[in-house]
Scaffold this motif. Sequence first.
Motif, PDB file in Angstrom:
ATOM      1  N   ASN A 608       0.858  -1.193   0.000  1.00 16.20           N
ATOM      2  CA  ASN A 608       0.000   0.000   0.000  1.00 16.20           C
ATOM      3  C   ASN A 608       0.887   1.233   0.000  1.00 16.20           C
ATOM      4  OD1 ASN A 608      -2.161   1.711   0.118  1.00 16.20           O
ATOM      5  ND2 ASN A 608      -2.522   1.401   2.335  1.00 16.20           N
ATOM      6  N   PRO A 609       1.477   1.590  -1.203  1.00 15.29           N
ATOM      7  CA  PRO A 609       2.348   2.782  -1.242  1.00 15.29           C
ATOM      8  C   PRO A 609       1.535   4.052  -1.005  1.00 15.29           C
ATOM      9  CG  PRO A 609       1.992   1.933  -3.448  1.00 15.29           C
ATOM     10  CD  PRO A 609       1.334   0.931  -2.531  1.00 15.29           C
ATOM     11  N   TYR A 610       2.131   4.982  -0.312  1.00 14.80           N
ATOM     12  CA  TYR A 610       1.390   6.193   0.044  1.00 14.80           C
ATOM     13  C   TYR A 610       2.126   7.456  -0.374  1.00 14.80           C
ATOM     14  CZ  TYR A 610      -0.987   9.702   2.876  1.00 14.80           C
ATOM     15  OH  TYR A 610      -1.671  10.821   3.283  1.00 14.80           O
ATOM     16  N   TRP A 611       3.464   7.494  -0.296  1.00 16.06           N
ATOM     17  CA  TRP A 611       4.206   8.731  -0.527  1.00 16.06           C
ATOM     18  C   TRP A 611       4.753   8.842  -1.945  1.00 16.06           C
ATOM     19  CZ3 TRP A 611       3.389  12.092   3.135  1.00 16.06           C
ATOM     20  CH2 TRP A 611       3.138  11.661   4.443  1.00 16.06           C
ATOM     21  N   VAL A 612       5.549   7.909  -2.436  1.00 10.45           N
ATOM     22  CA  VAL A 612       6.268   8.056  -3.712  1.00 10.45           C
ATOM     23  C   VAL A 612       5.475   7.476  -4.907  1.00 10.45           C
ATOM     24  CG1 VAL A 612       8.397   7.539  -4.953  1.00 10.45           C
ATOM     25  CG2 VAL A 612       8.438   7.998  -2.485  1.00 10.45           C
ATOM     26  N   ALA A 613       5.035   6.249  -4.830  1.00 10.03           N
ATOM     27  CA  ALA A 613       4.389   5.561  -5.973  1.00 10.03           C
ATOM     28  C   ALA A 613       3.172   6.308  -6.513  1.00 10.03           C
ATOM     29  CB  ALA A 613       3.999   4.141  -5.564  1.00 10.03           C
ATOM     30  N   PRO A 614       2.249   6.829  -5.698  1.00  7.52           N
ATOM     31  CA  PRO A 614       1.100   7.565  -6.268  1.00  7.52           C
ATOM     32  C   PRO A 614       1.525   8.809  -7.040  1.00  7.52           C
ATOM     33  CG  PRO A 614       0.654   6.935  -3.999  1.00  7.52           C
ATOM     34  CD  PRO A 614       2.084   6.604  -4.249  1.00  7.52           C
ATOM     35  N   ALA A 615       2.661   9.421  -6.704  1.00  7.92           N
ATOM     36  CA  ALA A 615       3.080  10.646  -7.399  1.00  7.92           C
ATOM     37  C   ALA A 615       3.521  10.353  -8.818  1.00  7.92           C
ATOM     38  CB  ALA A 615       4.203  11.325  -6.623  1.00  7.92           C
ATOM     39  N   TYR A 616       4.112   9.159  -9.073  1.00  3.96           N
ATOM     40  CA  TYR A 616       4.602   8.804 -10.405  1.00  3.96           C
ATOM     41  C   TYR A 616       3.669   7.806 -11.127  1.00  3.96           C
ATOM     42  CZ  TYR A 616       8.969  10.965  -8.932  1.00  3.96           C
ATOM     43  OH  TYR A 616       9.901  11.851  -8.492  1.00  3.96           O
ATOM     44  N   SER A 617       2.471   7.576 -10.664  1.00  2.00           N
ATOM     45  CA  SER A 617       1.574   6.561 -11.270  1.00  2.00           C
ATOM     46  C   SER A 617       1.113   6.952 -12.666  1.00  2.00           C
ATOM     47  CB  SER A 617       0.360   6.324 -10.364  1.00  2.00           C
ATOM     48  OG  SER A 617      -0.358   7.543 -10.209  1.00  2.00           O
ATOM     49  N   LYS A 618       0.957   8.221 -12.968  1.00  2.00           N
ATOM     50  CA  LYS A 618       0.490   8.664 -14.277  1.00  2.00           C
ATOM     51  C   LYS A 618       1.660   8.969 -15.212  1.00  2.00           C
ATOM     52  CE  LYS A 618      -3.873  10.598 -12.607  1.00  2.00           C
ATOM     53  NZ  LYS A 618      -4.710  11.805 -12.514  1.00  2.00           N
ATOM     54  N   THR A 619       2.669   9.629 -14.768  1.00  4.25           N
ATOM     55  CA  THR A 619       3.781  10.035 -15.639  1.00  4.25           C
ATOM     56  C   THR A 619       4.765   8.904 -15.863  1.00  4.25           C
ATOM     57  OG1 THR A 619       5.024  10.856 -13.734  1.00  4.25           O
ATOM     58  CG2 THR A 619       3.600  12.424 -14.892  1.00  4.25           C
ATOM     59  N   GLN A 620       4.946   8.026 -14.942  1.00  3.25           N
ATOM     60  CA  GLN A 620       5.938   6.947 -15.061  1.00  3.25           C
ATOM     61  C   GLN A 620       5.389   5.692 -14.369  1.00  3.25           C
ATOM     62  OE1 GLN A 620       9.759   8.052 -13.621  1.00  3.25           O
ATOM     63  NE2 GLN A 620      10.758   6.171 -14.258  1.00  3.25           N
ATOM     64  N   PRO A 621       4.448   5.027 -15.074  1.00  3.02           N
ATOM     65  CA  PRO A 621       3.844   3.859 -14.428  1.00  3.02           C
ATOM     66  C   PRO A 621       4.851   2.728 -14.221  1.00  3.02           C
ATOM     67  CG  PRO A 621       3.078   4.109 -16.687  1.00  3.02           C
ATOM     68  CD  PRO A 621       3.881   5.316 -16.395  1.00  3.02           C
ATOM     69  N   GLU A 622       5.840   2.622 -15.150  1.00  2.00           N
ATOM     70  CA  GLU A 622       6.860   1.591 -14.970  1.00  2.00           C
ATOM     71  C   GLU A 622       8.108   2.225 -14.347  1.00  2.00           C
ATOM     72  OE1 GLU A 622       7.698  -0.315 -18.607  1.00  2.00           O
ATOM     73  OE2 GLU A 622       5.631  -1.063 -18.897  1.00  2.00           O
ATOM     74  N   THR A 623       8.584   1.599 -13.365  1.00  2.00           N
ATOM     75  CA  THR A 623       9.709   2.150 -12.617  1.00  2.00           C
ATOM     76  C   THR A 623      10.996   1.892 -13.347  1.00  2.00           C
ATOM     77  OG1 THR A 623       8.531   1.695 -10.571  1.00  2.00           O
ATOM     78  CG2 THR A 623      10.908   2.128 -10.420  1.00  2.00           C
ATOM     79  N   LEU A 624      11.819   2.926 -13.546  1.00  2.00           N
ATOM     80  CA  LEU A 624      13.116   2.822 -14.209  1.00  2.00           C
ATOM     81  C   LEU A 624      14.211   3.210 -13.200  1.00  2.00           C
ATOM     82  CD1 LEU A 624      12.320   4.499 -17.658  1.00  2.00           C
ATOM     83  CD2 LEU A 624      12.449   2.058 -17.161  1.00  2.00           C
ATOM     84  N   PHE A 625      15.207   2.348 -13.120  1.00  2.75           N
ATOM     85  CA  PHE A 625      16.309   2.605 -12.196  1.00  2.75           C
ATOM     86  C   PHE A 625      17.557   3.015 -12.963  1.00  2.75           C
ATOM     87  CE2 PHE A 625      13.564  -0.343  -9.939  1.00  2.75           C
ATOM     88  CZ  PHE A 625      13.397   0.334  -8.735  1.00  2.75           C
ATOM     89  N   HIS A 626      18.423   3.719 -12.410  1.00  2.61           N
ATOM     90  CA  HIS A 626      19.657   4.190 -13.035  1.00  2.61           C
ATOM     91  C   HIS A 626      20.633   3.032 -13.173  1.00  2.61           C
ATOM     92  CE1 HIS A 626      22.934   6.833 -14.118  1.00  2.61           C
ATOM     93  NE2 HIS A 626      23.683   6.272 -13.157  1.00  2.61           N
ATOM     94  N   GLU A 627      21.277   2.967 -14.393  1.00  6.80           N
ATOM     95  CA  GLU A 627      22.255   1.913 -14.655  1.00  6.80           C
ATOM     96  C   GLU A 627      23.624   2.548 -14.843  1.00  6.80           C
ATOM     97  OE1 GLU A 627      21.029  -0.270 -18.012  1.00  6.80           O
ATOM     98  OE2 GLU A 627      19.229  -1.114 -17.036  1.00  6.80           O
ATOM     99  N   ASP A 628      24.692   1.892 -14.328  1.00  8.83           N
ATOM    100  CA  ASP A 628      26.061   2.422 -14.432  1.00  8.83           C
ATOM    101  C   ASP A 628      26.583   2.242 -15.854  1.00  8.83           C
ATOM    102  OD1 ASP A 628      25.979   3.050 -11.803  1.00  8.83           O
ATOM    103  OD2 ASP A 628      26.899   1.175 -11.128  1.00  8.83           O
ATOM    104  N   SER A 629      27.198   3.276 -16.452  1.00  9.39           N
ATOM    105  CA  SER A 629      27.789   3.228 -17.787  1.00  9.39           C
ATOM    106  C   SER A 629      29.303   3.201 -17.682  1.00  9.39           C
ATOM    107  CB  SER A 629      27.338   4.444 -18.611  1.00  9.39           C
ATOM    108  OG  SER A 629      27.774   5.640 -17.997  1.00  9.39           O
ATOM    109  N   GLU A 630      29.977   3.091 -18.897  1.00 11.03           N
ATOM    110  CA  GLU A 630      31.439   3.065 -18.908  1.00 11.03           C
ATOM    111  C   GLU A 630      32.023   4.405 -18.473  1.00 11.03           C
ATOM    112  OE1 GLU A 630      32.654   1.962 -22.763  1.00 11.03           O
ATOM    113  OE2 GLU A 630      31.839  -0.090 -22.624  1.00 11.03           O
TER     114      GLU A 630
END
Length: 646
Positions: A608-630
């Motif tokens: 039951n997310p309350y703080w972060v997930a509802p804020a990004y539910s419309k603009t970014q429904p799929e969660t993307l995490f940062h990946e390290d590059s060269e």
Amino acid sequence: MDPNKIEEDTMDNDGEMASVMGFSGFGKKARTFDLDAIFETTRRTAIERSQHVLEGRQKEDGASSSQSKKPVAHLKKPAGPAKPKKQQSKSSSDSDSDSDSELIGPPVPPPQEEDQEDDEEMVGPPLPPGYTGSTAQEDEDDDDDDDDEPGEDEDDNPVKKIPDTHEITMQHGAKTVSALALDPSGARLVTGGFDYDVRFWDFAGMDTSLQAFRSLQPCECHSIKTLQYSITGDMLLVVSGNAQAKILDRDGFNVMECPKGDQYIVDMVNTKGHTAMLNSGCWHPKIKEEFMTCSNDGTVRTWDVNNDKKHKSVFKPRTFQGKKVTPTCCAYSRDGKLIAAGCQDGSIQIWDRNLSVHTKFHCKQAHTPGSDPSCLAFSYDGTTLASRGGDDTLKTWDIRNFKKPLNVATGLTTYFTMTDCCFSPDDKLVLTGTSVKKNEGNGKLVFFDRATFQKVYEVEVTNASVVRCLWHPKLNQIMVGTANGLAKVYYDPLKSHRGAKLCVVKSQRKERHAETLTQDYIITPHALPMFREARQRSTRKQLEKDRLDPMKSNKPEPPVSGPGRGGRVAAHGGTLSSFIVKNIALDKTDDSNPREAILRHAKEASENPYWVAPAYSKTQPETLFHEDSEEDEEADKEPEWKKRKI
């Protein structure tokens, strides 16, 4: 009527009256005494007893001196009518019979057998048996003589009279105590020093803290050279380094100041006072208004307290060639008839007090020329003069033969021009002080026998020079002033009287913190009545009034009740902030492991997310995490100093 019958009737009436009233012996005649006869009998008895005493003593003396000598003849009978033996026996029997009713004194015991012949010749009561020819009073006198034997030894040895078993130390200051004075009664001590101060010490008023009750500077910035009380003790002479001596009363208030002379006049007799620095001074021993001073202007002047305009007389010491010489010390004789002065050329000159021109006695080289004699002191019998010289000597002189000293003591170091010498109260000792350099020993008080002038005793006072010494005859205590600012009093609890004994038994008093006014009184004479403050009449009432004022008495504020006011917090738990502090900030939940405390809410946050997930539910429904590059890996490999600061 017949007088005999009248007398019988009165006697019968007296008897009837006695029986009626219950009296016994009513109507008897009063008993009469022949006083003249009684006095005569008593006088004769006393004379006879004294004769027996004398005879007994004469017999004892004769028996001790020689047994072959005859006994001393009896003294004659006192004058009076002679009685025959029968009449004597009759009179003695009559006196014995009358002694039952009219007995004067205790009954007389029977006579002694050896003195029966003497008793027959004497008139009066016989002596008791075992009488040895001495009365009870004489026996008491003999006992007193036996008890006084150790006292006689003390009289022979004056060292035993020196009161040095106990001492007290009073701190005058940090500089030399150059003057000491004790009033004739011994109740008040005054000290003066190089620090210009004069301090008053009251033995009866001090406690063990030994604090002076008054300190003053009577001569401003001039060191004190001499202090002395008058013979009545009501005035104090102050001689300092200026040209004007001062007279203070007993409590230190100014009474008189000597005038200053004209320094441009050549003849010092024509000036009204001294023109140069004073050296010494003293009071007349008999006249309470007269005192004397000596100065660097080459004169010795006498003064009268009642005349502050001019001196009384002038004495001018001269050298043997007639030149002017400076007197460094002066003294009166015990009877006040002679005036003595010690001069810088080492001479001692003595004048008759009433003849100021020529000296009566003059010793040219009493001390080494150029040395300043520091003290002259006459003995109590008035025949001997003691002089303390700047040449480290102490000498005694017979003023009747003033050419040579009686005795001389050498090796008494002195560095001060006011080092004292004085006589003991019994006139058998002479004492003086010695000087030492700093950290080179102790200053001593040295006692010399007046007759032989041998050193009989010495007292180590302190690690500084002994400048002043004074032996008070009434207290039998020795006062000493030293170069390190101490005034010491030596005494003996058995031989001394009052003085230091009064203050050593008093415990130190606690300090009282005096209350002061919290507000000064401001005088506003032209203010309106409504703004004018009432004039304070009593300090005590003003203190009580200020005590009731919470502002002036700084009364602490009571705790706030209710929600709080004036920026002050109310009682605990009365406001929101205090409630939060009590229930949240002071929560007693154990959070010793913070990671476990956070993961405790992980399951609920994912379901039951309350703080972060509802804020990004419309603009970014799929969660993307940062990946390290060269590039990021290379940037991580760069040194810290090359990294770009973000």
